[in-house]
Design an enzyme around this catalytic site. Sequence first.
Site, PDB file in Angstrom:
ATOM      1  N   HIS A 165     -29.901   3.045  -7.639  1.00  0.00           N
ATOM      2  CA  HIS A 165     -29.591   3.498  -8.996  1.00  0.00           C
ATOM      3  C   HIS A 165     -30.335   4.811  -9.231  1.00  0.00           C
ATOM      4  O   HIS A 165     -31.530   4.914  -8.916  1.00  0.00           O
ATOM      5  CB  HIS A 165     -30.012   2.460 -10.042  1.00  0.00           C
ATOM      6  CG  HIS A 165     -29.236   1.180  -9.968  1.00  0.00           C
ATOM      7  ND1 HIS A 165     -28.222   0.875 -10.839  1.00  0.00           N
ATOM      8  CD2 HIS A 165     -29.332   0.135  -9.112  1.00  0.00           C
ATOM      9  CE1 HIS A 165     -27.718  -0.315 -10.527  1.00  0.00           C
ATOM     10  NE2 HIS A 165     -28.380  -0.782  -9.482  1.00  0.00           N
ATOM     11  N   HIS A 240     -30.077 -10.839  -7.109  1.00  0.00           N
ATOM     12  CA  HIS A 240     -30.388 -10.746  -5.663  1.00  0.00           C
ATOM     13  C   HIS A 240     -31.891 -10.911  -5.414  1.00  0.00           C
ATOM     14  O   HIS A 240     -32.615  -9.961  -5.115  1.00  0.00           O
ATOM     15  CB  HIS A 240     -29.827  -9.484  -5.013  1.00  0.00           C
ATOM     16  CG  HIS A 240     -29.942  -8.198  -5.756  1.00  0.00           C
ATOM     17  ND1 HIS A 240     -31.141  -7.700  -6.232  1.00  0.00           N
ATOM     18  CD2 HIS A 240     -29.015  -7.272  -6.073  1.00  0.00           C
ATOM     19  CE1 HIS A 240     -30.930  -6.536  -6.809  1.00  0.00           C
ATOM     20  NE2 HIS A 240     -29.643  -6.258  -6.731  1.00  0.00           N
ATOM     21  N   ASN A 243     -34.850  -8.936  -3.435  1.00  0.00           N
ATOM     22  CA  ASN A 243     -34.447  -7.543  -3.296  1.00  0.00           C
ATOM     23  C   ASN A 243     -34.599  -6.846  -4.642  1.00  0.00           C
ATOM     24  O   ASN A 243     -34.178  -7.364  -5.682  1.00  0.00           O
ATOM     25  CB  ASN A 243     -33.004  -7.447  -2.808  1.00  0.00           C
ATOM     26  CG  ASN A 243     -32.885  -7.817  -1.339  1.00  0.00           C
ATOM     27  OD1 ASN A 243     -33.137  -7.008  -0.453  1.00  0.00           O
ATOM     28  ND2 ASN A 243     -32.527  -9.070  -1.096  1.00  0.00           N
ATOM     29  N   HIS A 275     -30.050  -8.081   3.855  1.00  0.00           N
ATOM     30  CA  HIS A 275     -30.903  -8.204   2.667  1.00  0.00           C
ATOM     31  C   HIS A 275     -31.957  -9.296   2.801  1.00  0.00           C
ATOM     32  O   HIS A 275     -33.037  -9.189   2.208  1.00  0.00           O
ATOM     33  CB  HIS A 275     -30.045  -8.509   1.435  1.00  0.00           C
ATOM     34  CG  HIS A 275     -29.243  -7.344   0.942  1.00  0.00           C
ATOM     35  ND1 HIS A 275     -28.089  -6.925   1.546  1.00  0.00           N
ATOM     36  CD2 HIS A 275     -29.448  -6.507  -0.108  1.00  0.00           C
ATOM     37  CE1 HIS A 275     -27.595  -5.876   0.895  1.00  0.00           C
ATOM     38  NE2 HIS A 275     -28.404  -5.601  -0.107  1.00  0.00           N
ATOM     39  N   ASP A 296     -22.668  -8.349  -3.766  1.00  0.00           N
ATOM     40  CA  ASP A 296     -23.213  -7.033  -4.120  1.00  0.00           C
ATOM     41  C   ASP A 296     -22.456  -5.961  -3.334  1.00  0.00           C
ATOM     42  O   ASP A 296     -23.017  -4.928  -2.958  1.00  0.00           O
ATOM     43  CB  ASP A 296     -24.713  -6.967  -3.838  1.00  0.00           C
ATOM     44  CG  ASP A 296     -25.406  -5.789  -4.525  1.00  0.00           C
ATOM     45  OD1 ASP A 296     -24.820  -5.239  -5.483  1.00  0.00           O
ATOM     46  OD2 ASP A 296     -26.508  -5.406  -4.093  1.00  0.00           O
ATOM     47  N   ILE A 329     -31.442   0.184   0.965  1.00  0.00           N
ATOM     48  CA  ILE A 329     -30.185  -0.563   1.010  1.00  0.00           C
ATOM     49  C   ILE A 329     -29.400  -0.268  -0.260  1.00  0.00           C
ATOM     50  O   ILE A 329     -29.944  -0.290  -1.372  1.00  0.00           O
ATOM     51  CB  ILE A 329     -30.440  -2.069   1.146  1.00  0.00           C
ATOM     52  CG1 ILE A 329     -31.168  -2.372   2.463  1.00  0.00           C
ATOM     53  CG2 ILE A 329     -29.132  -2.849   1.095  1.00  0.00           C
ATOM     54  CD1 ILE A 329     -31.575  -3.825   2.605  1.00  0.00           C
TER      55      ILE A 329
END
Length: 411
Positions: A165, A240, A243, A275, A296, A329
């Site tokens: 993000h 998640h 993560n 992940h 995801d 990731i």
Amino acid sequence: MTPLTSGPPPARAAAAPSLPGDAGPETDTPLLIAAGTVILPDREFSPGWVEVRAGLIVGSGGGTPPRPADVTAPHGILAPGFVDAHSHGGGGVSFNDPDTRAAAHRIVATHREHGTTTMMASLVTAPIDEMETLVTALAELVRDGLLAGIHLEGPWLSPAHRGAHAERLLLPPTPQSVDRLMRAGAGAVRMVTIAPELDGGLAAVARIVGYGSVAAIGHTDADYETSRAAIEAGVTVGTHVFNAMRPLHHREPGAALAVLEDPSVFAELIADGVHLHPAVVRLIIESRAKPVFVTDAMAAACADEGDYKLGDLDVTVANGEARLADGTIAGSVLTLSKAVRFAVLTAGVPLAFAVRAATQNPADLLSLTDRGRIHPGLRADLVLLDAALHVTATLHHGTWVPSPSRPAREL
């Protein structure tokens, strides 16, 4: 939770069945499917059968079906259709794309071909004006029934654990910004991921829940105490888990332990071997929380590898991994069918546990009471797997899902 004891199913493959007709909402013609295994919420039939009429499940049982079956898969596994509560894209496109309506249709069709019969539209952080526009457009598709809802993964996230993000677009969760995006959805925003340690974070959790949405803790630097306070304020999901959150430490366990020790909370996990280590997949499945497989997935799921965009950021997809230039990731290229297969065949999760994490648990998370289980009166969303856990057919609301490689009625 019951300890994991059973291993993977036998590796014997089965030929794809012949699919003679539909029992969709527009027809009252019954459809009887017999399979080597049928997975119900609290038991399995081996063999078993399910009958469908007018798009709904009307019966199920074990042993010989009450009449000759229309579809027979003696070595197949019949399960509820998969429910993906967290996906950003697939088939080369993303829910954040400007032509989000066309993208949404393509994403849903792509994942439906792989057994996902219910999908949420997850948005990554974008300028709030753009997010408002996207939410408004996607809300129409929720009302049309294409999507189960919208998931806002941003903009109210921790810069310290922002993942893929853009930091410059992250915002504090002010009442004004929360109201703006929730009202744009007009009830279609079904889940929001938030970092509760941000200024106004706990109040924002309560505000999100007040709109009838699910509040999830994720992309967070919250310590254990703040995470517990967020759960008390209304958080019911960990986004998640492990993560994009503070690592588990024996003196400061952070959000991960707060989620996994609470039986009232759902724990998202991305079972792709990237992940999470297989042992951590087992740990989450065995925890007190309710495990939920999510993809995801970003645009490259079921598409060619190469260069993509995830929101505002450049992503390179290679060797089955999606990463930013710095190695972070950036989502996955997963489908839920692959997640179930990885969990069972690699992580050693019992099949029934894995199916539950991809079906009834996410349906419960989203309060979708009409799907996620094989039970009379529920939607006839079903997936037929072979013994190696590959999807051979998908039934969506009583209608077989076509694909380029498997046209409906010609499997």
